[in-house]
Design a protein around this motif. Structure first.
Motif, PDB file in Angstrom:
ATOM      1  N   THR A  33      10.852   7.981   7.689  1.00  0.00           N
ATOM      2  CA  THR A  33      11.267   7.283   8.906  1.00  0.00           C
ATOM      3  C   THR A  33      11.818   5.912   8.567  1.00  0.00           C
ATOM      4  OG1 THR A  33       9.573   8.438  10.182  1.00  0.00           O
ATOM      5  CG2 THR A  33      10.460   6.410  11.134  1.00  0.00           C
ATOM      6  N   GLN A  82       0.857  -1.182   0.000  1.00  0.00           N
ATOM      7  CA  GLN A  82       0.000   0.000   0.000  1.00  0.00           C
ATOM      8  C   GLN A  82       0.897   1.236   0.000  1.00  0.00           C
ATOM      9  OE1 GLN A  82      -0.580  -2.059   2.946  1.00  0.00           O
ATOM     10  NE2 GLN A  82       0.624  -0.985   4.464  1.00  0.00           N
ATOM     11  N   HIS A  83       0.260   2.362  -0.303  1.00  0.00           N
ATOM     12  CA  HIS A  83       0.994   3.626  -0.261  1.00  0.00           C
ATOM     13  C   HIS A  83       1.508   3.886   1.150  1.00  0.00           C
ATOM     14  CE1 HIS A  83       0.281   5.354  -4.217  1.00  0.00           C
ATOM     15  NE2 HIS A  83      -0.928   4.863  -4.186  1.00  0.00           N
ATOM     16  N   LEU A  84       2.683   4.475   1.182  1.00  0.00           N
ATOM     17  CA  LEU A  84       3.192   4.961   2.457  1.00  0.00           C
ATOM     18  C   LEU A  84       3.205   6.477   2.412  1.00  0.00           C
ATOM     19  CD1 LEU A  84       6.323   2.678   2.966  1.00  0.00           C
ATOM     20  CD2 LEU A  84       4.001   2.323   3.826  1.00  0.00           C
ATOM     21  N   SER A  85       2.876   7.110   3.521  1.00  0.00           N
ATOM     22  CA  SER A  85       2.991   8.566   3.553  1.00  0.00           C
ATOM     23  C   SER A  85       4.468   8.932   3.504  1.00  0.00           C
ATOM     24  CB  SER A  85       2.348   9.121   4.824  1.00  0.00           C
ATOM     25  OG  SER A  85       3.116   8.764   5.956  1.00  0.00           O
ATOM     26  N   GLU A  86       4.749  10.161   3.115  1.00  0.00           N
ATOM     27  CA  GLU A  86       6.136  10.615   3.068  1.00  0.00           C
ATOM     28  C   GLU A  86       6.771  10.518   4.442  1.00  0.00           C
ATOM     29  OE1 GLU A  86       6.702  10.589  -0.545  1.00  0.00           O
ATOM     30  OE2 GLU A  86       8.275  11.667   0.504  1.00  0.00           O
ATOM     31  N   ALA A  87       6.001  10.816   5.473  1.00  0.00           N
ATOM     32  CA  ALA A  87       6.547  10.771   6.840  1.00  0.00           C
ATOM     33  C   ALA A  87       6.942   9.345   7.209  1.00  0.00           C
ATOM     34  CB  ALA A  87       5.518  11.317   7.825  1.00  0.00           C
ATOM     35  N   VAL A  88       6.086   8.398   6.873  1.00  0.00           N
ATOM     36  CA  VAL A  88       6.411   7.000   7.175  1.00  0.00           C
ATOM     37  C   VAL A  88       7.611   6.562   6.341  1.00  0.00           C
ATOM     38  CG1 VAL A  88       5.602   4.612   6.990  1.00  0.00           C
ATOM     39  CG2 VAL A  88       4.081   6.368   7.893  1.00  0.00           C
TER      40      VAL A  88
END
Lengths: 247, 357
Positions: free
Chosen positions: A103, A94-100
């Motif tokens: 990290t 699935q897509h990951l947010s930029e923040a995730v």
């Protein structure tokens, strides 16, 4: 003569074989390999300008792979290449947010033995430190695990994190990579692993289903590509230093 | 001769409760099913549901993660970004109406609204306002993340054998224009409260029951073997909009939820009720499992609840293998020691005379 120190795990075997194929083309370079299977290199202790094996087994292994040197005297080298950073992404479906993603990349870049070893080197030397990731899985292995995270994006982000510590991440040469972001099968045929026994360093063949370890042909291409980048960077650095001294 | 004379000791307060040390009160649950360690169990709901998921994993039960974290993301980072808290990254689902809403989205009965909250250039999901600490970079990223959570929730519905749902609240906030429900009042964690648009509603037992039954019905249409284990959160309300004293409002909420859970478990073979609420909050336990703020549940309380869970399960089904490899006593576990992620606690910050928790 540029003296390069290559440190790493079992994947170094391919580089060693590759060097045997191309060394004649690089008369201005000498390479010494310090390799141990798995995570054994984490047991190197800092002692002044030297990295000293913490146990007898590691000392023996390093003596063999380096052709006689049981420890690493950092002042002997102009640059260092750590080879063995894991690039396993795992099943991200699935897509990951930029923040995730940020990290995630920061953790992948820094929470590993290669980074810790690089940090030890940085505490002892001002010479440039390069890092190479282990080969992408072979074409007949599982696909790059995620359509949501590309190799390029992962490489760029991890590279950026490492550059914060003045470590340069080297990419796998494009000509070895398929359109599906895997290593071409021809480079895994006859792939080898690091084998140290009875005082010699040899390349033992891997099982047919090993999709990670590559052969000497891969090692030659990788090393040639890496050396071109390392030489250019080291020379550029020397010019900068010379310029700053003159001015 | 009368029917009481043939009842077990557990049916009598004097023998089962008054005569016992609180920690010795046992056999509180008669499990309806033989829950196998290999069967997938999803957990959702109020804060307390997190403890159930943790304990299942600790005891080598197959807690199902429908939206796993990226490979090798550290435990700390997982927690920061709310991976592994519930079986998908839905955030807290406090009410049965929210459960129904998530179910309808997951099974395609309706689409989530396009509403997004923006604060200082970051986008916040009204339905998961604290799922990422600083929101999302933009609407597209938010929508992709929400889609992933909905997909994960769908997986849980379709692949689980057991769906554990912890009922938390009756008090709820809705959009007047859109009809959709928010887990938190707009303007608390994020968003802006709009007086004529955002509406408070304290649900009654009929509403709670009907929404829960609808959600379950929809789920069982796609997974007829799915079974539901209901619990009621023993954690009191942080704050109430009911215009009643918060103690009174809490009692109302918990009473409604407990009654609905009990009623449905009584009427339906595919629904069971586990009494974590009783263990933590009823008089025999003298509040010993609450923190000094009389609201949070201490790790020992979580541990005792889960010990009862497994004692009752294994007591009735002794042939269930207690897989000891890596399993540790559920009384005090590392996971249980971690503070539960409890979005509703944010409301406490808005008290004008806030008491540190």
């Amino acid at each position: 003569m540029m003296k390069l120190c290559v440190l790493g795990n079992s994947h170094v075997a391919a580089l060693k074989l590759g060097w045997d194929k191309i060394r004649e083309s690089y008369p201005q370079v000498s390479i010494r390999f310090f390799a141990a299977p798995g995570s054994r290199l984490q047991h190197l202790n800092v002692d002044g300008s030297r990295l000293i094996p913490a146990n007898k087994m590691l000392r023996e292994i390093l003596s063999v792979t380096s052709d006689g040197e049981p420890m690493i005297e950092t002042s002997d080298y102009d640059a260092f290449l750590g080879y063995g950073l894991s690039f396993d992404v795992g099943p991200i479906d699935q897509h990951l947010s930029e923040a995730v993603f940020d990290t995630y990349c920061r953790e992948r870049a820094t929470r590993n033995n290669n980074f810790r070893l690089a940090r030890k080197l940085m505490s002892m030397t001002k010479q440039q430190i390069f890092m190479g990731h282990i080969p992408l899985q072979a074409d007949n292995g599982p696909i790059w695990p995620s359509p949501y995270v590309s190799y390029e994006k992962l490489f760029q982000r991890i590279s950026a994190v490492l550059s914060e510590s003045n470590i340069t991440l080297l990419s796998q040469p494009e000509k070895t990579i398929t359109s599906s972001i895997r290593t071409k099968n021809e480079y895994t045929k006859g792939s080898v692993r690091l084998k140290v026994s009875q005082g010699s360093f040899s390349a033992a063949e891997h099982a047919d289903d090993d999709v990670r370890h590559m052969n000497g042909l891969f090692g030659a291409i990788y090393l040639a590509d890496a050396l071109d980048k390392i030489l250019a960077s080291v020379e550029s650095s020397e010019v900068s230093v010379a310029y700053s001294e003159v001015s | 001769m009368n029917p009481y004379q043939t009842l077990d000791a557990n049916a009598f307060w004097a023998k089962a409760v008054a005569a016992k040390n609180a920690l010795d009160i046992s056999e509180l649950w008669n499990p309806k099913w033989k829950i196998q360690p290999s069967e997938k169990i999803s957990t959702f709901g109020s804060c307390f549901a997190q403890h159930i998921g943790n304990a299942l994993q600790t005891n080598n039960y197959h807690w199902f993660d429908g939206e796993p974290a990226p490979h090798k993301l550290t435990t700390g980072a997982c927690r920061t970004f709310n991976y592994g808290i519930f079986s998908a990254r839905t955030g807290n689902i406090y009410t049965t109406s929210l459960l129904r809403q998530w179910t309808e989205w997951a099974l395609g009965h309706c689409q989530p609204p396009s509403e997004i909250w923006v604060r200082e250039g970051r986008a916040f999901d009204p339905f998961r306002p604290v799922i990422e600490p600083n929101g999302f970079a933009n609407a597209e990223e938010l929508n992709n993340s929400r889609k992933a959570a909905i997909k994960g929730f769908e997986r849980c519905i379709k692949e689980s054998r057991y769906f554990v749902f912890t009922l938390g609240l009756t008090e709820s906030w809705f959009s007047k224009s859109g009809g959709h429900e928010y887990p938190l009042c707009p303007g608390t964690a994020a968003g802006t409260f709009v007086d004529n648009e955002h509406e408070f509603h304290n649900q009654n037992s009929t509403e709670v029951r009907d929404n829960l039954l609808t959600a379950m019905k929809l789920m069982r249409e796609v997974n007829p073997t799915l079974r539901f284990l209901l619990t009621v959160s023993p954690v009191p309300l942080t704050a109430t909009m009911s215009k009643k004293h918060v103690l009174v409002a809490t009692t109302y909420s918990k009473s409604v939820l407990r009654a609905v859970a009990g009623e449905l478990a009584q009427l339906h073979d595919h629904i069971d009720y586990f009494p974590s609420f009783e263990i933590i909050s009823t008089p025999p336990y003298r509040g010993m499992f609450y923190e000094p703020n009389q609201r949070g549940v201490v790790p020992a309380g979580v541990g005792h609840v889960m010990k009862q869970f497994f004692d009752c399960l294994y007591g009735k089904y002794p042939d269930l293998m207690r897989l000891q490899a890596g399993a540790i006593a559920p009384e005090i576990t590392t996971a249980a020691n971690q503070a539960a992620v409890c979005e509703e606690e944010l409301l406490g910050a808005f008290s004008s005379r806030a008491v540190p928790s």
